[in-house]
Design a protein around this motif. Structure first.
Motif, PDB file in Angstrom:
ATOM      1  N   PHE A  23      -5.719 -11.999  14.584  1.00  0.00           N
ATOM      2  CA  PHE A  23      -5.696 -10.895  15.537  1.00  0.00           C
ATOM      3  C   PHE A  23      -5.256 -11.471  16.873  1.00  0.00           C
ATOM      4  CE2 PHE A  23      -7.798  -8.420  18.883  1.00  0.00           C
ATOM      5  CZ  PHE A  23      -7.284  -7.170  18.610  1.00  0.00           C
ATOM      6  N   VAL A  24      -4.256 -10.871  17.490  1.00  0.00           N
ATOM      7  CA  VAL A  24      -3.751 -11.357  18.775  1.00  0.00           C
ATOM      8  C   VAL A  24      -4.355 -10.528  19.907  1.00  0.00           C
ATOM      9  CG1 VAL A  24      -1.709 -11.717  20.215  1.00  0.00           C
ATOM     10  CG2 VAL A  24      -1.593 -12.134  17.757  1.00  0.00           C
ATOM     11  N   VAL A  25      -4.980 -11.214  20.848  1.00  0.00           N
ATOM     12  CA  VAL A  25      -5.493 -10.574  22.058  1.00  0.00           C
ATOM     13  C   VAL A  25      -4.406 -10.740  23.119  1.00  0.00           C
ATOM     14  CG1 VAL A  25      -7.282 -10.618  23.823  1.00  0.00           C
ATOM     15  CG2 VAL A  25      -7.874 -11.163  21.459  1.00  0.00           C
ATOM     16  N   PRO A  26      -3.757  -9.656  23.515  1.00  0.00           N
ATOM     17  CA  PRO A  26      -2.672  -9.750  24.480  1.00  0.00           C
ATOM     18  C   PRO A  26      -3.179 -10.077  25.887  1.00  0.00           C
ATOM     19  CG  PRO A  26      -2.966  -7.470  23.776  1.00  0.00           C
ATOM     20  CD  PRO A  26      -3.934  -8.290  23.020  1.00  0.00           C
ATOM     21  N   VAL A  27      -2.353 -10.759  26.651  1.00  0.00           N
ATOM     22  CA  VAL A  27      -2.683 -11.156  28.020  1.00  0.00           C
ATOM     23  C   VAL A  27      -3.088  -9.948  28.861  1.00  0.00           C
ATOM     24  CG1 VAL A  27      -1.717 -12.155  30.135  1.00  0.00           C
ATOM     25  CG2 VAL A  27      -1.198 -13.180  27.949  1.00  0.00           C
ATOM     26  N   GLU A  28      -2.507  -8.818  28.599  1.00  0.00           N
ATOM     27  CA  GLU A  28      -2.754  -7.624  29.412  1.00  0.00           C
ATOM     28  C   GLU A  28      -4.213  -7.171  29.392  1.00  0.00           C
ATOM     29  OE1 GLU A  28       1.382  -8.038  28.400  1.00  0.00           O
ATOM     30  OE2 GLU A  28      -0.278  -7.705  27.027  1.00  0.00           O
ATOM     31  N   ILE A  29      -4.982  -7.551  28.379  1.00  0.00           N
ATOM     32  CA  ILE A  29      -6.380  -7.106  28.344  1.00  0.00           C
ATOM     33  C   ILE A  29      -7.373  -8.229  28.646  1.00  0.00           C
ATOM     34  CG2 ILE A  29      -5.879  -5.167  26.814  1.00  0.00           C
ATOM     35  CD1 ILE A  29      -7.226  -6.732  24.565  1.00  0.00           C
ATOM     36  N   PHE A  30      -6.905  -9.379  29.097  1.00  0.00           N
ATOM     37  CA  PHE A  30      -7.798 -10.488  29.456  1.00  0.00           C
ATOM     38  C   PHE A  30      -8.809 -10.071  30.522  1.00  0.00           C
ATOM     39  CE2 PHE A  30      -5.044 -14.440  28.255  1.00  0.00           C
ATOM     40  CZ  PHE A  30      -5.085 -14.050  26.929  1.00  0.00           C
ATOM     41  N   ASP A  31      -8.374  -9.324  31.546  1.00  0.00           N
ATOM     42  CA  ASP A  31      -9.289  -8.905  32.610  1.00  0.00           C
ATOM     43  C   ASP A  31     -10.388  -8.000  32.070  1.00  0.00           C
ATOM     44  OD1 ASP A  31      -8.016 -10.338  34.633  1.00  0.00           O
ATOM     45  OD2 ASP A  31      -6.649  -8.677  35.095  1.00  0.00           O
ATOM     46  N   LEU A  32     -10.035  -7.119  31.173  1.00  0.00           N
ATOM     47  CA  LEU A  32     -11.023  -6.230  30.563  1.00  0.00           C
ATOM     48  C   LEU A  32     -12.057  -7.036  29.784  1.00  0.00           C
ATOM     49  CD1 LEU A  32     -11.906  -3.306  29.819  1.00  0.00           C
ATOM     50  CD2 LEU A  32     -10.427  -3.523  27.828  1.00  0.00           C
ATOM     51  N   ILE A  33     -11.611  -7.993  29.012  1.00  0.00           N
ATOM     52  CA  ILE A  33     -12.517  -8.830  28.233  1.00  0.00           C
ATOM     53  C   ILE A  33     -13.417  -9.656  29.138  1.00  0.00           C
ATOM     54  CG2 ILE A  33     -12.626 -10.775  26.622  1.00  0.00           C
ATOM     55  CD1 ILE A  33     -10.057  -9.622  25.355  1.00  0.00           C
ATOM     56  N   ALA A  34     -12.878 -10.180  30.227  1.00  0.00           N
ATOM     57  CA  ALA A  34     -13.658 -10.998  31.155  1.00  0.00           C
ATOM     58  C   ALA A  34     -14.786 -10.197  31.803  1.00  0.00           C
ATOM     59  CB  ALA A  34     -12.737 -11.580  32.215  1.00  0.00           C
ATOM     60  N   GLN A  35     -14.620  -8.891  31.923  1.00  0.00           N
ATOM     61  CA  GLN A  35     -15.641  -8.045  32.546  1.00  0.00           C
ATOM     62  C   GLN A  35     -16.707  -7.585  31.563  1.00  0.00           C
ATOM     63  OE1 GLN A  35     -13.529  -4.865  34.441  1.00  0.00           O
ATOM     64  NE2 GLN A  35     -12.392  -6.228  35.777  1.00  0.00           N
ATOM     65  N   MET A  36     -16.489  -7.796  30.274  1.00  0.00           N
ATOM     66  CA  MET A  36     -17.450  -7.346  29.266  1.00  0.00           C
ATOM     67  C   MET A  36     -18.711  -8.201  29.300  1.00  0.00           C
ATOM     68  SD  MET A  36     -14.842  -6.640  26.116  1.00  0.00           S
ATOM     69  CE  MET A  36     -16.058  -5.976  25.009  1.00  0.00           C
TER      70      MET A  36
END
Length: 42
Positions: A23-36
């Protein structure tokens, strides 16, 4: 994520579980993941 962001090769994402169900986590959602919230304690 910081290694992927700061890579000189313009990384597109991070592969999770590459050997069974990749599963590839795209760079565009890194900020969202960091806030979880995490189950890990600081």
């Amino acid at each position: 994520m910081s290694l992927a962001r700061n890579n000189e090769k313009k990384t597109a994402g991070i592969v999770i579980n590459a050997f069974s169900e990749p599963f590839v986590v795209p760079v565009e959602i890194f900020d969202l993941i960091a806030q979880m919230k995490s189950n890990f304690e600081d």
